[in-house]
Design an enzyme around this catalytic site. Sequence first.
Site, PDB file in Angstrom:
ATOM      1  N   ASP A  26      44.208   8.981  28.942  1.00  0.00           N
ATOM      2  CA  ASP A  26      43.357   7.830  28.630  1.00  0.00           C
ATOM      3  C   ASP A  26      43.572   7.356  27.197  1.00  0.00           C
ATOM      4  OD1 ASP A  26      41.554   5.789  29.138  1.00  0.00           O
ATOM      5  OD2 ASP A  26      39.817   6.978  28.545  1.00  0.00           O
ATOM      6  N   ASN A  58      31.918   2.218  21.930  1.00  0.00           N
ATOM      7  CA  ASN A  58      32.451   3.268  21.063  1.00  0.00           C
ATOM      8  C   ASN A  58      33.810   3.775  21.542  1.00  0.00           C
ATOM      9  OD1 ASN A  58      29.308   4.119  20.133  1.00  0.00           O
ATOM     10  ND2 ASN A  58      30.921   4.532  18.639  1.00  0.00           N
ATOM     11  N   SER A  59      34.148   3.515  22.794  1.00  0.00           N
ATOM     12  CA  SER A  59      35.390   4.041  23.358  1.00  0.00           C
ATOM     13  C   SER A  59      36.590   3.644  22.503  1.00  0.00           C
ATOM     14  CB  SER A  59      35.594   3.514  24.772  1.00  0.00           C
ATOM     15  OG  SER A  59      34.670   4.072  25.669  1.00  0.00           O
ATOM     16  N   HIS A  83      41.523   2.888  28.932  1.00  0.00           N
ATOM     17  CA  HIS A  83      40.581   2.090  29.726  1.00  0.00           C
ATOM     18  C   HIS A  83      40.022   0.897  28.947  1.00  0.00           C
ATOM     19  CE1 HIS A  83      37.392   4.777  27.892  1.00  0.00           C
ATOM     20  NE2 HIS A  83      36.735   3.626  27.873  1.00  0.00           N
ATOM     21  N   LEU A 141      54.993  23.855  32.786  1.00  0.00           N
ATOM     22  CA  LEU A 141      55.280  25.273  32.941  1.00  0.00           C
ATOM     23  C   LEU A 141      55.654  25.574  34.392  1.00  0.00           C
ATOM     24  CD1 LEU A 141      55.315  28.005  31.485  1.00  0.00           C
ATOM     25  CD2 LEU A 141      52.871  28.221  31.972  1.00  0.00           C
ATOM     26  N   GLY A 142      54.985  24.888  35.319  1.00  0.00           N
ATOM     27  CA  GLY A 142      55.316  25.050  36.730  1.00  0.00           C
ATOM     28  C   GLY A 142      54.546  26.152  37.424  1.00  0.00           C
TER      29      GLY A 142
END
Length: 356
Positions: free
Chosen positions: A118, A198-199, A88, A254-255
């Site tokens: 992200d 800070n992201s 982002h 994994l499904g």
Amino acid sequence: MKKHIILIALFLGSLFSAQAQQYADFSNVASKTIDGVVHIRTIQTRLTPLYQSFFGFIINQGVQRKEYSAYGSGVIISEDGYIVTNNHVVQDAERISVTLNDKRVISATLVGNDPATDLALLKIEATGLKPIAFGNSDSSRVGQPVLAIGNPFNLTSTVTAGIISAKARNMGMIDNTRGMESPIEAFIQTDAAVNPGNSGGALVDANAKLIGIVTAIASGDGYYTGYSFAIPANLAQKVADDLKRYGCVQRAYLGVNVLEMNADMAKQLGLSEVKGLYVGRVVPDCAAEKAGLQKGDILLSVAGVQVNSFAEMMEELGRYNPGDLINVTYYRNGETHAVTVVLHNSQGTTEIVRKR
């Protein structure tokens, strides 16, 4: 009187000594890691309608192009210039520049991004870089002291301290409306103060190792109120390696559709304790079905790691590639079973997916 003064002085001296021992000195950790965190500036152009008043009438005169800047942080992870940050922070950016702690400003290129976690990977061309080494986020513990390093409010090289408050938090914060992948959230929660900017910054431990990429704040007004979250370093390292090697992330499935257990479910199933994940559905012709898993099974561990939440399961699966073999233990009809599962990709095969 003098005796009392001496006793008071000794008491205060011991009190201050105890306080000094209580608070660890992180100056060495900060000095080892602060050069590994960068300030990121992005520029993007937006088209906005242009109106003009003409004899009381509002007339559309077309559109105008306007540049906007956004800011964040990033972590240098290699001496040859690879930087991990949040998706982002750089999403939709037309130009990206990085400011190092020594004030050098360098253009950056976007290697790849992964909206589901992200995360994004950047590359700069520079010498004398000081990367932060990855630590093992699995071994981090609640109560462990940590430092958050970033650039809140464009204040470069800001260090804050706290502890790990919780692990494997699923907060529903990652918006992945553009992609087909389900968001993977298994955040490390900390009380180290972070704010806008800070992201993409670093969460490091007392050994100066990177254990998380700071990504979010739990706050009603967008400012720090006591809770912040970081993507575990083990997951970030896997995503960065995939983006560098393939241009996209290799996601293993994994499904199964699962439900987190509660006390009522455990009682109905005749279990003595609340643990594991209830398998509500097995996707046809998927990895789980081929390994013999069925609806009604209770997953106990994935790849040797106990899973009691959806976030814990997704975090563990997020470290593997299609075609990898993992051990899965599950509970069925009063007995515990173990099976080896060959993981699939989103197309239901074991092939490596490459960016088109």
